[in-house]
Write an enzyme that holds these catalytic residues in place. Structure first.
Site, PDB file in Angstrom:
ATOM      1  N   TRP A   1     -11.445   2.415  47.691  1.00 29.85           N
ATOM      2  CA  TRP A   1     -10.050   1.973  47.587  1.00 29.85           C
ATOM      3  C   TRP A   1      -9.335   2.151  48.917  1.00 29.85           C
ATOM      4  O   TRP A   1      -8.530   1.307  49.321  1.00 29.85           O
ATOM      5  CB  TRP A   1      -9.328   2.707  46.467  1.00 29.85           C
ATOM      6  CG  TRP A   1      -9.895   2.378  45.117  1.00 29.85           C
ATOM      7  CD1 TRP A   1     -10.515   3.242  44.256  1.00 29.85           C
ATOM      8  CD2 TRP A   1      -9.923   1.092  44.486  1.00 29.85           C
ATOM      9  NE1 TRP A   1     -10.925   2.557  43.133  1.00 29.85           N
ATOM     10  CE2 TRP A   1     -10.572   1.250  43.242  1.00 29.85           C
ATOM     11  CE3 TRP A   1      -9.463  -0.184  44.841  1.00 29.85           C
ATOM     12  CZ2 TRP A   1     -10.779   0.197  42.358  1.00 29.85           C
ATOM     13  CZ3 TRP A   1      -9.664  -1.241  43.961  1.00 29.85           C
ATOM     14  CH2 TRP A   1     -10.316  -1.045  42.742  1.00 29.85           C
TER      15      TRP A   1
ATOM     16  N   ASP B   1      -1.852   6.658  48.002  1.00 29.30           N
ATOM     17  CA  ASP B   1      -2.320   5.948  46.813  1.00 29.30           C
ATOM     18  C   ASP B   1      -2.798   7.017  45.827  1.00 29.30           C
ATOM     19  O   ASP B   1      -3.830   7.643  46.033  1.00 29.30           O
ATOM     20  CB  ASP B   1      -3.471   5.004  47.183  1.00 29.30           C
ATOM     21  CG  ASP B   1      -4.102   4.339  45.950  1.00 29.30           C
ATOM     22  OD1 ASP B   1      -3.615   4.570  44.823  1.00 29.30           O
ATOM     23  OD2 ASP B   1      -5.087   3.587  46.126  1.00 29.30           O
TER      24      ASP B   1
ATOM     25  N   LYS C   1      -4.746   4.310  34.967  1.00 27.45           N
ATOM     26  CA  LYS C   1      -5.649   5.457  34.924  1.00 27.45           C
ATOM     27  C   LYS C   1      -4.984   6.667  34.268  1.00 27.45           C
ATOM     28  O   LYS C   1      -5.531   7.228  33.345  1.00 27.45           O
ATOM     29  CB  LYS C   1      -6.149   5.797  36.314  1.00 27.45           C
ATOM     30  CG  LYS C   1      -7.324   4.903  36.700  1.00 27.45           C
ATOM     31  CD  LYS C   1      -7.201   4.243  37.995  1.00 27.45           C
ATOM     32  CE  LYS C   1      -8.272   3.174  38.162  1.00 27.45           C
ATOM     33  NZ  LYS C   1      -8.037   2.397  39.368  1.00 27.45           N
TER      34      LYS C   1
END
Ligand code: PLP
Length: 361
Positions: A103, A173, A197
């Site tokens: 990511w 993030d 999530k």
């Protein structure tokens, strides 16, 4: 009621049962309004209350003061990979990225389209099995910001403390560990998280941004890409994902009712320990894939002696009601995602299954 499975998926992931049941109760007619939250105007009085509550409850949970705006945007964490550099790179047009997984790589890739990216540290040569130490980071004091990924969903590593960046704004993030513990918001200039999530359904992305950064958002940006527009309009520039915000709001209330993020963190430490202890006590049958000190409390990654056994493990686990255990293809093996909403009883049931599987195989 139908039985629920043990959902260990990395995302979209498990939500608290209490939240689902409350949403179910109010789905057909929200608190006597005669309509679902999905069916009402985002500018109406009822939804206004819902989003104001979500904002206030998130502020309570993290101790976010009025120096910050909270935005509920669409486009996932992936859109933030672009919005962050588009808004924050100017005027220096260079930023530092700490690359600790897939990511983070993707975030850096989008930033490169906007300006100069300095990879301040990367652990790619270790297949991202660890978090870089502060001393390894080659930070540029002139950078517009430093970006890092607090929890690496795929590789199963997590920062224990934030990188120290001096006066350079820190951007995070936190998609896969947002609200898993209390953090010191003063260290962050911007933190973002796709909801699916740890805090809600997919489609809503929380962005907490320090207001002084909004001055960087140029008028030449496309409207939706501009943080200042969203902040000035309190998320209501266009139609936000109303139902997602509603569910995230219920999750915030669930966390507050539980006692807040210190209590949540205690439970997360406790849950992860149960699982890692079984891995470490298995005489090498189960092997963690990451540096012990950098292990994630959210995504527990491990291997079995060979791939055939891993396949058998996933299959037999699935038959017993444990779903989502197959590791990401870039790491292989097993990944058990034990986010906030995953119950300790489920972790204990999984470890029982693991002990039994080891005995039989
Ligand atoms: C899942 C994930 C993303 C991508 O989220 P989308 O909402 O699918 O864009 C980004 N960063 C991290 C850390 C993630 O876990």
């Amino acid at each position: 009621m139908e039985k629920r499975i043990y959902n260990l998926s990395a995302g979209p992931a498990i939500l608290p049962e209490e939240v689902l049941l409350e949403a179910q109760k109010d789905l057909y007619s929200y608190k006597g309004s005669g309509m679902s939250v999905m069916e009402m105007s985002h500018r109406g009085k009822i939804f206004d209350g819902i989003i104001k509550d979500a904002d206030a409850d998130l502020r309570k949970l993290l101790g976010i003061n009025e120096d910050y705006s909270i935005l509920f945007l669409q486009g996932g964490a992936t859109l933030q990979f672009s919005m962050v550099p588009l808004n924050l790179m100017p005027p220096n047009n260079k930023a530092d990225y700490i690359v600790t997984g897939a990511w983070a790589e993707k975030a850096a890739k989008e930033a490169k389209r906007v300006g100069a990216v300095n990879v301040a540290a990367t652990t790619k040569s270790d297949n991202y099995a660890r978090i870089p130490k502060q001393a390894e980071m080659k930070l540029d004091p002139e950078a517009s910001y430093v970006h890092f990924t607090s929890n690496n969903t795929i590789f199963g590593t997590q920062f224990r403390t934030e990188p120290e960046t001096g006066n350079v704004p820190l951007v995070c993030d936190a998609s896969s560990d947002f609200l898993h513990k209390k953090i010191d918001m003063n260290k962050y200039s911007l933190i973002y998280a796709g909801a699916q999530k740890n805090i809600g359904p997919s489609g809503v992305t929380v962005v907490v941004i320090k207001k002084d950064l909004l001055a960087r958002s140029s008028d030449s940006l496309h409207t939706y890409m501009n943080y200042k527009i969203h902040a000035d309009n309190e998320t209501m520039y266009n139609t936000p994902t109303t139902f997602g915000i509603y569910i995230a709001g219920l999750v915030f209330k669930w966390l507050l009712n539980m006692g807040g993020l210190d209590e949540m963190y205690k439970r997360n430490l406790d849950k992860a320990k149960v699982l890692y202890d079984v891995i470490d006590g298995s005489d090498g049958y189960y092997k963690g894939t990451t540096a012990v000190e950098d292990r994630s409390l959210m995504n527990v990654t491990y291997r079995l002696p060979n791939e055939q056994l891993e396949e058998k493990f996933v299959k037999e686990a699935s038959a017993k009601g444990f779903s989502g255990l197959k590791g990401h293809r870039s790491v292989g093996g097993i990944r058990a995602s034990i986010y906030n909403a995953f119950p300790k009883a489920g972790v204990e049931a999984l470890t029982e299954f693991m002990s039994e599987f080891k005995k039989n195989n």
